[in-house]
Motif scaffolding. Structure first.
Motif, PDB file in Angstrom:
ATOM      1  N   UNK A 121       0.838  -1.203   0.000  1.00  0.00           N
ATOM      2  CA  UNK A 121       0.000   0.000   0.000  1.00  0.00           C
ATOM      3  C   UNK A 121       0.874   1.254   0.000  1.00  0.00           C
ATOM      4  N   UNK A 122       0.715   2.112  -0.976  1.00  0.00           N
ATOM      5  CA  UNK A 122       1.557   3.309  -1.040  1.00  0.00           C
ATOM      6  C   UNK A 122       1.209   4.321   0.044  1.00  0.00           C
ATOM      7  N   UNK A 123       2.165   5.155   0.364  1.00  0.00           N
ATOM      8  CA  UNK A 123       1.893   6.273   1.266  1.00  0.00           C
ATOM      9  C   UNK A 123       1.222   7.365   0.431  1.00  0.00           C
ATOM     10  N   UNK A 124      -0.083   7.534   0.625  1.00  0.00           N
ATOM     11  CA  UNK A 124      -0.873   8.423  -0.227  1.00  0.00           C
ATOM     12  C   UNK A 124      -1.964   9.068   0.616  1.00  0.00           C
ATOM     13  N   UNK A 125      -1.884  10.372   0.797  1.00  0.00           N
ATOM     14  CA  UNK A 125      -2.841  11.079   1.643  1.00  0.00           C
ATOM     15  C   UNK A 125      -4.262  11.026   1.104  1.00  0.00           C
ATOM     16  N   UNK A 126      -4.423  10.714  -0.186  1.00  0.00           N
ATOM     17  CA  UNK A 126      -5.761  10.665  -0.773  1.00  0.00           C
ATOM     18  C   UNK A 126      -6.502   9.368  -0.467  1.00  0.00           C
ATOM     19  N   UNK A 127      -5.782   8.363   0.011  1.00  0.00           N
ATOM     20  CA  UNK A 127      -6.437   7.100   0.368  1.00  0.00           C
ATOM     21  C   UNK A 127      -7.315   7.276   1.608  1.00  0.00           C
ATOM     22  N   UNK A 165       0.657   5.460   6.951  1.00  0.00           N
ATOM     23  CA  UNK A 165      -0.465   6.081   6.228  1.00  0.00           C
ATOM     24  C   UNK A 165      -0.774   7.489   6.706  1.00  0.00           C
ATOM     25  N   UNK A 166      -0.405   7.812   7.944  1.00  0.00           N
ATOM     26  CA  UNK A 166      -0.712   9.127   8.492  1.00  0.00           C
ATOM     27  C   UNK A 166      -2.147   9.283   8.943  1.00  0.00           C
ATOM     28  N   UNK A 167      -2.877   8.152   9.079  1.00  0.00           N
ATOM     29  CA  UNK A 167      -4.286   8.212   9.490  1.00  0.00           C
ATOM     30  C   UNK A 167      -4.603   7.057  10.426  1.00  0.00           C
ATOM     31  N   UNK A 168      -5.513   7.258  11.387  1.00  0.00           N
ATOM     32  CA  UNK A 168      -5.958   6.133  12.220  1.00  0.00           C
ATOM     33  C   UNK A 168      -6.649   5.078  11.360  1.00  0.00           C
ATOM     34  N   UNK A 169      -6.421   3.831  11.681  1.00  0.00           N
ATOM     35  CA  UNK A 169      -7.048   2.758  10.922  1.00  0.00           C
ATOM     36  C   UNK A 169      -8.496   2.567  11.364  1.00  0.00           C
ATOM     37  N   UNK A 170      -9.229   1.784  10.581  1.00  0.00           N
ATOM     38  CA  UNK A 170     -10.555   1.300  10.954  1.00  0.00           C
ATOM     39  C   UNK A 170     -10.429  -0.174  11.290  1.00  0.00           C
ATOM     40  N   UNK A 171     -11.035  -0.592  12.388  1.00  0.00           N
ATOM     41  CA  UNK A 171     -11.016  -1.998  12.774  1.00  0.00           C
ATOM     42  C   UNK A 171     -12.228  -2.704  12.169  1.00  0.00           C
ATOM     43  N   UNK A 172     -11.976  -3.571  11.191  1.00  0.00           N
ATOM     44  CA  UNK A 172     -13.055  -4.391  10.623  1.00  0.00           C
ATOM     45  C   UNK A 172     -13.178  -5.622  11.505  1.00  0.00           C
ATOM     46  N   UNK A 173     -14.083  -5.548  12.440  1.00  0.00           N
ATOM     47  CA  UNK A 173     -14.102  -6.439  13.593  1.00  0.00           C
ATOM     48  C   UNK A 173     -15.155  -7.534  13.434  1.00  0.00           C
ATOM     49  N   UNK A 174     -14.705  -8.768  13.320  1.00  0.00           N
ATOM     50  CA  UNK A 174     -15.624  -9.900  13.261  1.00  0.00           C
ATOM     51  C   UNK A 174     -16.239 -10.188  14.614  1.00  0.00           C
ATOM     52  N   UNK A 175     -17.430 -10.762  14.606  1.00  0.00           N
ATOM     53  CA  UNK A 175     -18.163 -11.016  15.851  1.00  0.00           C
ATOM     54  C   UNK A 175     -17.413 -12.000  16.754  1.00  0.00           C
ATOM     55  N   UNK A 176     -16.832 -13.049  16.184  1.00  0.00           N
ATOM     56  CA  UNK A 176     -16.113 -14.032  16.991  1.00  0.00           C
ATOM     57  C   UNK A 176     -14.841 -13.445  17.591  1.00  0.00           C
ATOM     58  N   UNK A 177     -14.144 -12.627  16.813  1.00  0.00           N
ATOM     59  CA  UNK A 177     -12.925 -11.987  17.319  1.00  0.00           C
ATOM     60  C   UNK A 177     -13.265 -11.059  18.479  1.00  0.00           C
ATOM     61  N   UNK A 178     -14.335 -10.282  18.332  1.00  0.00           N
ATOM     62  CA  UNK A 178     -14.736  -9.370  19.400  1.00  0.00           C
ATOM     63  C   UNK A 178     -15.161 -10.136  20.646  1.00  0.00           C
ATOM     64  N   UNK A 179     -15.911 -11.212  20.480  1.00  0.00           N
ATOM     65  CA  UNK A 179     -16.350 -12.001  21.630  1.00  0.00           C
ATOM     66  C   UNK A 179     -15.159 -12.606  22.373  1.00  0.00           C
ATOM     67  N   UNK A 180     -14.108 -12.921  21.639  1.00  0.00           N
ATOM     68  CA  UNK A 180     -12.935 -13.563  22.253  1.00  0.00           C
ATOM     69  C   UNK A 180     -11.980 -12.566  22.885  1.00  0.00           C
ATOM     70  N   UNK A 181     -11.773 -11.398  22.232  1.00  0.00           N
ATOM     71  CA  UNK A 181     -10.712 -10.490  22.678  1.00  0.00           C
ATOM     72  C   UNK A 181     -11.201  -9.114  23.139  1.00  0.00           C
ATOM     73  N   UNK A 182     -12.452  -8.789  22.930  1.00  0.00           N
ATOM     74  CA  UNK A 182     -13.034  -7.527  23.414  1.00  0.00           C
ATOM     75  C   UNK A 182     -12.230  -6.306  22.959  1.00  0.00           C
ATOM     76  N   UNK A 183     -11.925  -6.297  21.686  1.00  0.00           N
ATOM     77  CA  UNK A 183     -11.088  -5.244  21.116  1.00  0.00           C
ATOM     78  C   UNK A 183     -11.794  -3.891  21.087  1.00  0.00           C
ATOM     79  N   UNK A 184     -13.089  -3.887  20.883  1.00  0.00           N
ATOM     80  CA  UNK A 184     -13.821  -2.618  20.741  1.00  0.00           C
ATOM     81  C   UNK A 184     -13.661  -1.731  21.968  1.00  0.00           C
ATOM     82  N   UNK A 185     -13.626  -2.338  23.138  1.00  0.00           N
ATOM     83  CA  UNK A 185     -13.462  -1.560  24.369  1.00  0.00           C
ATOM     84  C   UNK A 185     -12.007  -1.240  24.653  1.00  0.00           C
ATOM     85  N   UNK A 186     -11.093  -2.098  24.164  1.00  0.00           N
ATOM     86  CA  UNK A 186      -9.676  -1.941  24.498  1.00  0.00           C
ATOM     87  C   UNK A 186      -8.941  -0.978  23.574  1.00  0.00           C
ATOM     88  N   UNK A 187      -9.374  -0.883  22.319  1.00  0.00           N
ATOM     89  CA  UNK A 187      -8.657  -0.073  21.329  1.00  0.00           C
ATOM     90  C   UNK A 187      -9.626   0.948  20.731  1.00  0.00           C
TER      91      UNK A 187
END
Length: 232
Positions: A121-127, A165-187
């Motif tokens: 993935x290139x470093x591109x501010x337009x992405x 990238x110079x930007x915060x990422x988006x977490x594409x969070x699966x239901x099983x991953x969230x149930x196991x690791x509770x990422x939404x509250x931690x990050x």
């Protein structure tokens, strides 16, 4: 004779229930072939595509109302989507906003995965902000990976990608991953959730993107599209 009659009646009832369930499944499948969230409520909608979807007719996608595209770019520490460059070019050629997706692997070190991503993935501010797909669990890793290690390595990966990238990422969070690791509250990052037809609620807090239908059929691709809506 009475017992035999009751048994026959129960078999017929079970067959009827099975037939109705099958008919309902077929009806839902047919409905999802053309269903999109209503534009009145979800005015901005897009797609996620990758090489597994085959060739993409970007002009056709634009014509049916696609506003943006997230393109599969990399996965784990070594895998790279062979269609990323062509899809990126095609989406931009028709004026779509574009972002990249990395499929995260809790079995692989964060720095190797980040190196893989930044190579593709290139470093591109337009992405658009990059998305990190979180579906794989650590249970299948060759060596034991603790919950704390999953969170720590994921945080390291996010920091390295965001530096690139110079930007915060988006977490594409699966239901099983969230149930196991509770990422939404931690990050604290914007969330992208997945649930066919029904609005997702498994993260416990507001979300930004929603994969609303993974079965949409259009003339733009030979395979079903992953259709994404933006929360207003």
């Amino acid at each position: 004779m009475a017992r035999k009659g009751r048994g026959s009646w129960r078999l017929r009832l079970a067959a009827l229930v099975l037939l109705l369930a099958l008919a309902g499944s077929v009806a839902m499948w047919w409905h999802l072939r053309s269903w999109q969230p209503p534009r009145e409520q979800w005015p901005v909608q897009g797609v996620e595509v990758g090489s597994d979807d085959g060739p993409v007719d970007w002009t056709a996608l634009k014509a049916i109302g696609v506003d943006f595209a997230y393109i599969d770019a990399s996965a784990s520490a070594f895998a790279r989507d062979s269609g990323f460059a062509a899809n990126l070019e095609g989406a931009r050629a028709v004026g779509l906003q574009v972002g990249a997706v990395h499929e995260y692997d809790p079995c692989q070190p964060a720095d190797r995965q980040a190196a893989n991503f930044v190579t593709v993935v290139p470093r591109d501010a337009k992405l658009l902000p990059s998305a990190v797909s979180l579906d794989r669990l650590a249970e299948d890793c060759p060596s034991k990976v603790t919950e704390a290690a999953v969170e720590s390595e994921l945080t390291t990966f996010l920091n390295q990608v965001e530096t690139h990238t110079g930007k915060p990422v988006i977490l594409k969070l699966g239901a099983k991953f969230e149930a196991r690791y509770h990422v939404a509250a931690a990050i604290n990052r914007n969330l992208w959730l997945v649930r066919t037809r029904l609005e997702p609620d498994y993260a416990g807090r507001p979300w930004t993107l929603w994969t609303a239908n993974s079965w949409l059929r259009t003339e733009a691709t030979e395979k079903p599209l992953r259709w994404v809506a933006v929360q207003r």
